[in-house]
Design a protein around this motif. Sequence first.
Motif, PDB file in Angstrom:
ATOM      1  N   LEU A 140       1.588   4.517  -7.341  1.00 11.90           N
ATOM      2  CA  LEU A 140       1.233   3.393  -6.487  1.00 11.90           C
ATOM      3  C   LEU A 140       0.645   2.258  -7.323  1.00 11.90           C
ATOM      4  O   LEU A 140       0.985   1.083  -7.117  1.00 11.90           O
ATOM      5  CB  LEU A 140       0.240   3.840  -5.408  1.00 11.90           C
ATOM      6  CG  LEU A 140      -0.296   2.734  -4.496  1.00 11.90           C
ATOM      7  CD1 LEU A 140       0.835   2.053  -3.738  1.00 11.90           C
ATOM      8  CD2 LEU A 140      -1.319   3.317  -3.504  1.00 11.90           C
ATOM      9  N   ASP A 176       0.831  -1.196   0.000  1.00 15.75           N
ATOM     10  CA  ASP A 176       0.000   0.000   0.000  1.00 15.75           C
ATOM     11  C   ASP A 176       0.874   1.258   0.000  1.00 15.75           C
ATOM     12  O   ASP A 176       2.101   1.200  -0.062  1.00 15.75           O
ATOM     13  CB  ASP A 176      -0.957   0.001   1.195  1.00 15.75           C
ATOM     14  CG  ASP A 176      -0.225  -0.088   2.539  1.00 15.75           C
ATOM     15  OD1 ASP A 176       0.993   0.165   2.586  1.00 15.75           O
ATOM     16  OD2 ASP A 176      -0.887  -0.399   3.552  1.00 15.75           O
ATOM     17  N   GLU A 177       0.205   2.406   0.079  1.00 15.12           N
ATOM     18  CA  GLU A 177       0.913   3.687   0.017  1.00 15.12           C
ATOM     19  C   GLU A 177       1.941   3.831   1.132  1.00 15.12           C
ATOM     20  O   GLU A 177       3.059   4.311   0.911  1.00 15.12           O
ATOM     21  CB  GLU A 177      -0.115   4.819   0.097  1.00 15.12           C
ATOM     22  CG  GLU A 177       0.482   6.220   0.036  1.00 15.12           C
ATOM     23  CD  GLU A 177      -0.578   7.294   0.116  1.00 15.12           C
ATOM     24  OE1 GLU A 177      -0.307   8.348   0.733  1.00 15.12           O
ATOM     25  OE2 GLU A 177      -1.692   7.091  -0.417  1.00 15.12           O
ATOM     26  N   LYS A 199       2.076   7.204  -4.279  1.00 13.23           N
ATOM     27  CA  LYS A 199       0.617   7.302  -4.316  1.00 13.23           C
ATOM     28  C   LYS A 199       0.132   7.471  -5.752  1.00 13.23           C
ATOM     29  O   LYS A 199       0.929   7.608  -6.676  1.00 13.23           O
ATOM     30  CB  LYS A 199       0.138   8.466  -3.454  1.00 13.23           C
ATOM     31  CG  LYS A 199       0.718   9.814  -3.822  1.00 13.23           C
ATOM     32  CD  LYS A 199       0.210  10.934  -2.908  1.00 13.23           C
ATOM     33  CE  LYS A 199       0.702  10.767  -1.496  1.00 13.23           C
ATOM     34  NZ  LYS A 199       0.304  11.910  -0.622  1.00 13.23           N
TER      35      LYS A 199
END
Length: 247
Positions: free
Chosen positions: A65, A54-55, A61
């Motif tokens: 991401l 995840d971020e 992001k």
Amino acid sequence: MPRPPVSILLPPSEGKAEGGARPAWRANAGEFGPALAQRRKMVVAALAGIDGGDEKLLGVKADNLTAARAANLTIVGSPSLPASRRYTGVVWDHLAPSTMNASVRKRAADSIIVVSALLGLVAFDDPVPDYKLKIGASLPGLGKLASWWREPLSTALNERLAGRWVIDLLPNEHRAAWNPSPDAYAGAVTVNFVEKSGKVAGHDAKAAKGLLARHLLESKDAPDAALKAWKHPRFRLEIREVSRGKN
């Protein structure tokens, strides 16, 4: 008496060239693949178990991401590039592998070893897939990667470094993944970059690190003399001998 060969330890880059070609990447690929394949598979599986990350884990992001997660979920069998072409960050841009002549490239292939969160260890010409992962990250079931890699990575690396003159240009987070055995080496030093003011340099020294590595590959001097001969308008080198169990 012949001069001992040099090994230069470098970090990978966060930025990486996309794409690649054959050979498709496998866990046992490259010089260190046979020794580290099982551990590499465990990292790949851990990333798959969290959908590529995840971020917070990956530090990117939005579209970046999405691309990083896609790369992390398709590592095995994905197109590869040699490490010298895959890594594209500031250190590697200033090392400038694409501009090396044949003799310098041959020395780089023999000398440069990368400490990697995904692969453990990577030689200069080893195939590397596209991926996004920091060695300071923690993965479910594995924990912090620098600690998790330390034992097998140290065994493989110390075997490779035996009888060689070792120049450690790693950041501290990568040094944490390696327990050196300096008694087996011809010599070993860690190198840090210090501002003329005496302040230990941070991100701004990455370009200087790449330039120093290139200088070491091109120099015909002994490693200690080559280090002393290197000059930079902003930084000086803090050179320390490596002692057992300390980085």
